[in-house]
Structure formats: structure tokens, C-alpha cells
Design a protein around this motif. Structure first.
Motif, PDB file in Angstrom:
ATOM      1  N   CYS A 141      46.062  22.421   8.305  1.00 23.05           N
ATOM      2  CA  CYS A 141      46.322  21.186   7.965  1.00 23.05           C
ATOM      3  C   CYS A 141      45.284  20.465   9.079  1.00 23.05           C
ATOM      4  CB  CYS A 141      47.869  20.826   8.373  1.00 23.05           C
ATOM      5  SG  CYS A 141      48.188  19.038   7.902  1.00 23.05           S
ATOM      6  N   ALA A 142      44.876  19.317   8.560  1.00 21.03           N
ATOM      7  CA  ALA A 142      43.664  18.433   9.090  1.00 21.03           C
ATOM      8  C   ALA A 142      44.304  17.093   9.149  1.00 21.03           C
ATOM      9  CB  ALA A 142      42.519  18.437   8.243  1.00 21.03           C
ATOM     10  N   VAL A 143      44.072  16.498  10.457  1.00 18.16           N
ATOM     11  CA  VAL A 143      44.679  14.975  10.517  1.00 18.16           C
ATOM     12  C   VAL A 143      43.268  14.312  11.239  1.00 18.16           C
ATOM     13  CG1 VAL A 143      46.742  15.481  11.073  1.00 18.16           C
ATOM     14  CG2 VAL A 143      45.307  15.554  12.919  1.00 18.16           C
ATOM     15  N   HIS A 144      43.095  13.109  10.532  1.00 16.83           N
ATOM     16  CA  HIS A 144      42.029  12.166  11.086  1.00 16.83           C
ATOM     17  C   HIS A 144      42.710  10.808  11.347  1.00 16.83           C
ATOM     18  CE1 HIS A 144      39.225  15.111   9.721  1.00 16.83           C
ATOM     19  NE2 HIS A 144      39.937  15.392   8.664  1.00 16.83           N
ATOM     20  N   LEU A 145      42.336  10.232  12.467  1.00 18.46           N
ATOM     21  CA  LEU A 145      42.438   8.615  12.800  1.00 18.46           C
ATOM     22  C   LEU A 145      41.587   7.783  12.349  1.00 18.46           C
ATOM     23  CD1 LEU A 145      44.296   9.133  16.189  1.00 18.46           C
ATOM     24  CD2 LEU A 145      45.488   8.530  13.943  1.00 18.46           C
ATOM     25  N   LEU A 146      41.587   6.955  11.213  1.00 17.94           N
ATOM     26  CA  LEU A 146      40.693   6.385  10.789  1.00 17.94           C
ATOM     27  C   LEU A 146      41.128   4.672  10.975  1.00 17.94           C
ATOM     28  CD1 LEU A 146      40.014   8.284   7.567  1.00 17.94           C
ATOM     29  CD2 LEU A 146      39.000   8.559   9.751  1.00 17.94           C
ATOM     30  N   GLN A 151      36.730   4.747   8.713  1.00 17.41           N
ATOM     31  CA  GLN A 151      35.750   5.193   9.472  1.00 17.41           C
ATOM     32  C   GLN A 151      36.792   5.870  10.627  1.00 17.41           C
ATOM     33  OE1 GLN A 151      32.368   5.913   9.002  1.00 17.41           O
ATOM     34  NE2 GLN A 151      33.153   5.083   6.814  1.00 17.41           N
ATOM     35  N   PRO A 152      36.025   7.291  11.343  1.00 16.64           N
ATOM     36  CA  PRO A 152      36.945   7.460  12.699  1.00 16.64           C
ATOM     37  C   PRO A 152      36.957   6.609  13.777  1.00 16.64           C
ATOM     38  CG  PRO A 152      35.328   9.076  11.709  1.00 16.64           C
ATOM     39  CD  PRO A 152      35.063   7.919  11.047  1.00 16.64           C
ATOM     40  N   VAL A 153      38.195   6.366  14.178  1.00 17.76           N
ATOM     41  CA  VAL A 153      38.255   5.545  15.260  1.00 17.76           C
ATOM     42  C   VAL A 153      37.792   6.275  16.639  1.00 17.76           C
ATOM     43  CG1 VAL A 153      40.109   4.304  14.607  1.00 17.76           C
ATOM     44  CG2 VAL A 153      40.531   6.084  15.658  1.00 17.76           C
ATOM     45  N   PRO A 154      37.279   5.645  17.694  1.00 19.02           N
ATOM     46  CA  PRO A 154      36.749   6.189  18.916  1.00 19.02           C
ATOM     47  C   PRO A 154      38.057   7.047  19.803  1.00 19.02           C
ATOM     48  CG  PRO A 154      36.362   3.990  18.927  1.00 19.02           C
ATOM     49  CD  PRO A 154      36.987   4.250  17.618  1.00 19.02           C
ATOM     50  N   PHE A 155      37.823   7.733  20.469  1.00 23.49           N
ATOM     51  CA  PHE A 155      38.907   8.729  21.003  1.00 23.49           C
ATOM     52  C   PHE A 155      39.834   7.734  21.865  1.00 23.49           C
ATOM     53  CE2 PHE A 155      40.438  11.016  24.852  1.00 23.49           C
ATOM     54  CZ  PHE A 155      41.095  12.105  24.012  1.00 23.49           C
ATOM     55  N   GLY A 156      40.938   7.827  21.703  1.00 17.45           N
ATOM     56  CA  GLY A 156      41.785   6.936  22.565  1.00 17.45           C
ATOM     57  C   GLY A 156      42.209   5.427  21.931  1.00 17.45           C
ATOM     58  N   ALA A 157      41.589   5.452  20.783  1.00 14.80           N
ATOM     59  CA  ALA A 157      41.870   3.935  20.140  1.00 14.80           C
ATOM     60  C   ALA A 157      43.068   4.380  19.037  1.00 14.80           C
ATOM     61  CB  ALA A 157      40.613   3.671  19.462  1.00 14.80           C
ATOM     62  N   PRO A 158      43.611   3.457  18.609  1.00  9.29           N
ATOM     63  CA  PRO A 158      44.642   3.394  17.844  1.00  9.29           C
ATOM     64  C   PRO A 158      44.161   3.262  16.152  1.00  9.29           C
ATOM     65  CG  PRO A 158      44.933   1.100  18.431  1.00  9.29           C
ATOM     66  CD  PRO A 158      43.870   1.972  19.396  1.00  9.29           C
ATOM     67  N   GLY A 159      44.684   3.992  15.319  1.00  8.40           N
ATOM     68  CA  GLY A 159      44.407   4.023  13.830  1.00  8.40           C
ATOM     69  C   GLY A 159      45.279   4.438  13.125  1.00  8.40           C
ATOM     70  N   ASP A 160      44.843   4.481  11.696  1.00  5.74           N
ATOM     71  CA  ASP A 160      45.878   5.121  10.720  1.00  5.74           C
ATOM     72  C   ASP A 160      45.592   6.556  10.420  1.00  5.74           C
ATOM     73  OD1 ASP A 160      46.298   2.406   9.952  1.00  5.74           O
ATOM     74  OD2 ASP A 160      45.005   2.473   8.465  1.00  5.74           O
ATOM     75  N   LEU A 161      46.688   7.176  10.219  1.00  2.00           N
ATOM     76  CA  LEU A 161      46.504   8.817  10.258  1.00  2.00           C
ATOM     77  C   LEU A 161      46.553   9.111   9.001  1.00  2.00           C
ATOM     78  CD1 LEU A 161      47.297  11.348  12.011  1.00  2.00           C
ATOM     79  CD2 LEU A 161      49.671  11.030  11.155  1.00  2.00           C
ATOM     80  N   HIS A 162      45.572  10.040   8.719  1.00  2.00           N
ATOM     81  CA  HIS A 162      45.154  10.546   7.132  1.00  2.00           C
ATOM     82  C   HIS A 162      45.488  12.142   7.616  1.00  2.00           C
ATOM     83  CE1 HIS A 162      43.384   6.935   5.428  1.00  2.00           C
ATOM     84  NE2 HIS A 162      43.284   6.590   6.594  1.00  2.00           N
ATOM     85  N   VAL A 163      46.422  12.598   6.618  1.00  2.00           N
ATOM     86  CA  VAL A 163      46.695  13.939   6.523  1.00  2.00           C
ATOM     87  C   VAL A 163      46.078  14.697   5.649  1.00  2.00           C
ATOM     88  CG1 VAL A 163      48.868  15.788   6.951  1.00  2.00           C
ATOM     89  CG2 VAL A 163      48.888  13.354   7.957  1.00  2.00           C
ATOM     90  N   GLY A 164      45.703  15.988   5.560  1.00  2.00           N
ATOM     91  CA  GLY A 164      45.384  16.728   4.437  1.00  2.00           C
ATOM     92  C   GLY A 164      45.219  18.318   4.574  1.00  2.00           C
ATOM     93  N   GLY A 165      45.342  18.868   3.561  1.00  2.00           N
ATOM     94  CA  GLY A 165      45.442  20.496   3.886  1.00  2.00           C
ATOM     95  C   GLY A 165      46.528  20.912   2.980  1.00  2.00           C
ATOM     96  N   ALA A 166      46.718  22.304   3.395  1.00  2.00           N
ATOM     97  CA  ALA A 166      47.511  23.125   2.353  1.00  2.00           C
ATOM     98  C   ALA A 166      48.953  22.546   2.520  1.00  2.00           C
ATOM     99  CB  ALA A 166      47.694  24.438   3.387  1.00  2.00           C
TER     100      ALA A 166
END
Length: 186
Positions: A141-146, A151-166
Motif C-alpha cells: 500500500c502507498a500513501v502520499h500527502l498532497l 503536489q507533494p507537501v513539504p515534510f511536516g506540512a498538512p495535506g490530503d491523504l491519497h492512498v493506493g495499492g493492493a
């Protein structure tokens, strides 16, 4: 109004195996060994309880059902969990906090692990109500904060959680295919 969610067998299998790995669940018990016991404070109409349901099924464990109304009774639930010798309990942090009003709150603790989702309730951020770290995703499973423009947010910044994978479901029944990603907004 409830919506049907299309979940493939492989997604469910991957989730059950990843949970077993993350929680270090025991394999199916030997012939005369006692199986692990799993419980949840939610019903099975919502997906919160599925973690323990499928953990029990995947490992040959026992699913301990909480009688109707008992999940809101701190003393009654503590007594029930003690009698049933629950090894793993899944709940949400806010519900567990409310249950701690029991006369003997230690009875609410399972013998092996309390599963409260992905946020560490003891982290300083969680206690102050600020953003809290989510930890690592489950296997496959992969998660990205965008941000709002994906676009990816900087480390420690809030963002929307996008989940992908099996483990991502195919989507809602009759509402198109969300095969590659699921957007969860904070």
C-alpha cells in the motif's frame, strides 16, 4: 444511505496478511493450543470491525462478539472482555478514552494488543490536537500527502491523504472505478 463498496478478494487477502504481519498475529494454532481471541467495539456494519473479523478468520482465531449495548457500558464491557480473555481489541481512540471511566479500566486492555488505528494517541501532536504523524502504510500500500493541486507537501506540512495499492477497493457500486487511488480529505 449506505453505499456498496466493491472489494476484490486479492485486496482483502492482502489486507488480512498485512494486518497479521503488522500486529505479529499468531499463525493458526496447533491442534490443542488455544486460538487467539479478537474483539472490536464497533458493529460489523461499518468497516472498523473488519480488522478483527478478518484477523480471526486468517489466523484460525476466535472472534469475540460484544453484545448490543455493551460497547457503551464501560464496566460491563471491561467485565465481558476479561471473561472472554480477549487478546486483540480494535477501537477508536475517542471511544477507548470514554471507556476509561470504568471502575477497573485495566479490564479493558487486551492480553496482547490494543489496536486504535494509525495515529499514536500518545504523541505530543495528538494530545494537543495539532496534526499527528500517521506512521507507515501496510504492505503493498502507498500513501502520499498532497496539496490542493495534487503536489507533494513539504515534510511536516498538512495535506490530503491519497492512498493506493493492493488494498484499495474498486470503488462504490455503480459509481465508476476508483481502482488506482482513494482520496481522503482531512
Amino acid at each position: 444511505r449506505p453505499k456498496g463498496v466493491c472489494v476484490e478478494h486479492r485486496s482483502l487477502h492482502n489486507y488480512a496478511r498485512a494486518i497479521a504481519e503488522r500486529l505479529d498475529l499468531p499463525d493458526a494454532p496447533a491442534r490443542y493450543a488455544a486460538p487467539a481471541r479478537y474483539a472490536t467495539t464497533s458493529g460489523f456494519a461499518a468497516d472498523l470491525g473488519y480488522t478483527m473479523l478478518f484477523a480471526a478468520l486468517a489466523t484460525g482465531g476466535r472472534l469475540v462478539l460484544v453484545p448490543d449495548g455493551l460497547a457503551g457500558d464501560p464496566d460491563g464491557l471491561a467485565a465481558h472482555l476479561c471473561r472472554q480473555r480477549v487478546d486483540y481489541l480494535k477501537t477508536v481512540p475517542s471511544h477507548f478514552e470514554a471507556l476509561l471511566t470504568a471502575a477497573a479500566p485495566a479490564g479493558l486492555l487486551p492480553r496482547r494488543a490494543l489496536v486504535c488505528g494509525r495515529v499514536d494517541p500518545f504523541s505530543p501532536a495528538a494530545r494537543t490536537g495539532d496534526t499527528a504523524p500517521l506512521g507507515a502504510p501496510l504492505a503493498n500500500c502507498a500513501v502520499h500527502l498532497l496539496n490542493a493541486v495534487l503536489q507533494p507537501v513539504p515534510f511536516g506540512a498538512p495535506g490530503d491523504l491519497h492512498v493506493g495499492g493492493a488494498q484499495v477497493a474498486r470503488g462504490y457500486l455503480d459509481q465508476g472505478n476508483t481502482r488506482n487511488a482513494l482520496r481522503v480529505i482531512n
